[in-house]
Motif scaffolding. Structure first.
Motif, short mmCIF file in Angstrom:
data_model
loop_
_atom_site.label_atom_id
_atom_site.label_comp_id
_atom_site.label_asym_id
_atom_site.label_seq_id
_atom_site.Cartn_x
_atom_site.Cartn_y
_atom_site.Cartn_z
N LYS A 39 37.62 28.41 46.09
CA LYS A 39 37.65 27.88 44.73
C LYS A 39 36.58 28.54 43.87
CE LYS A 39 37.45 23.47 42.27
NZ LYS A 39 37.26 22.02 42.43
N LYS A 41 35.24 31.49 44.39
CA LYS A 41 35.62 32.89 44.18
C LYS A 41 36.68 33.01 43.09
CE LYS A 41 34.51 34.76 48.72
NZ LYS A 41 35.03 35.37 49.95
N VAL A 42 37.66 32.13 43.11
CA VAL A 42 38.71 32.15 42.08
C VAL A 42 38.09 31.87 40.72
CG1 VAL A 42 40.74 30.91 41.22
CG2 VAL A 42 40.62 31.58 43.62
N PHE A 43 37.18 30.90 40.66
CA PHE A 43 36.50 30.57 39.40
C PHE A 43 35.74 31.78 38.88
CE2 PHE A 43 32.59 29.13 37.28
CZ PHE A 43 33.15 28.50 36.17
N ASN A 45 36.13 34.92 39.54
CA ASN A 45 36.96 36.10 39.27
C ASN A 45 37.50 36.13 37.85
OD1 ASN A 45 36.65 37.43 41.68
ND2 ASN A 45 38.43 36.51 42.63
N GLN A 46 37.42 35.02 37.13
CA GLN A 46 37.89 35.03 35.75
C GLN A 46 36.86 35.64 34.81
OE1 GLN A 46 38.32 31.10 33.94
NE2 GLN A 46 36.87 30.28 35.42
N PHE A 47 35.65 35.92 35.32
CA PHE A 47 34.58 36.49 34.51
C PHE A 47 34.35 37.95 34.88
CE2 PHE A 47 33.21 31.95 35.04
CZ PHE A 47 33.50 31.56 33.74
N THR A 48 33.80 38.71 33.92
CA THR A 48 33.41 40.09 34.21
C THR A 48 32.19 40.06 35.12
OG1 THR A 48 31.85 40.24 32.36
CG2 THR A 48 34.17 40.82 31.91
N GLU A 51 29.18 38.87 33.22
CA GLU A 51 29.22 37.42 33.01
C GLU A 51 28.86 36.67 34.29
OE1 GLU A 51 32.64 37.24 29.52
OE2 GLU A 51 33.23 37.17 31.61
N GLN A 52 29.30 37.19 35.43
CA GLN A 52 28.96 36.58 36.71
C GLN A 52 27.45 36.63 36.96
OE1 GLN A 52 31.26 38.09 40.03
NE2 GLN A 52 33.14 38.06 38.82
N LYS A 83 28.70 32.05 29.74
CA LYS A 83 29.86 31.18 29.53
C LYS A 83 29.53 29.70 29.76
CE LYS A 83 32.48 34.67 28.71
NZ LYS A 83 32.78 35.04 27.37
#
Length: 88
Positions: A39, A41-43, A45-48, A51-52, A83
């Motif tokens: 979960k 990792k999926v969360f 992965n929506q960021f560059t 951003e991470q 974010k």
């Protein structure tokens, strides 16, 4: 078979079932931890990648100024990549 033997067999059966339940609880905890990791990792992965980086530093408690120094970025860049703190 007398009653004491039946009682011992019943106790053995209960202990066997209890052992199986303990094993199942341990397995489920492991699955739950794997799900949590997926979960996250999926969360993320929506960021560059940038951003991470800011997200992780935010979670670690760094201030905007500290992030600027660590990442060698301007305040406006940090704010645009943050974010969490600057979300609308």
């Amino acid at each position: 078979m007398d009653q004491s033997e039946k009682l011992l067999l019943g106790i053995e059966h209960i202990l066997s079932v209890a052992s199986d339940l303990v094993d199942e609880v341990a397995r489920l905890k492991s699955v739950e931890e794997e799900c949590k990791i997926l979960k996250e990792k999926v969360f993320l992965n929506q960021f560059t990648f940038a951003e991470q980086q800011v997200f992780e530093l935010t979670l670690d408690g760094y201030s905007g100024r500290e992030m600027q120094l660590i990442l060698s970025k301007e305040e406006t860049t940090i704010k645009s990549q943050d974010k969490i703190s600057y979300a609308n």
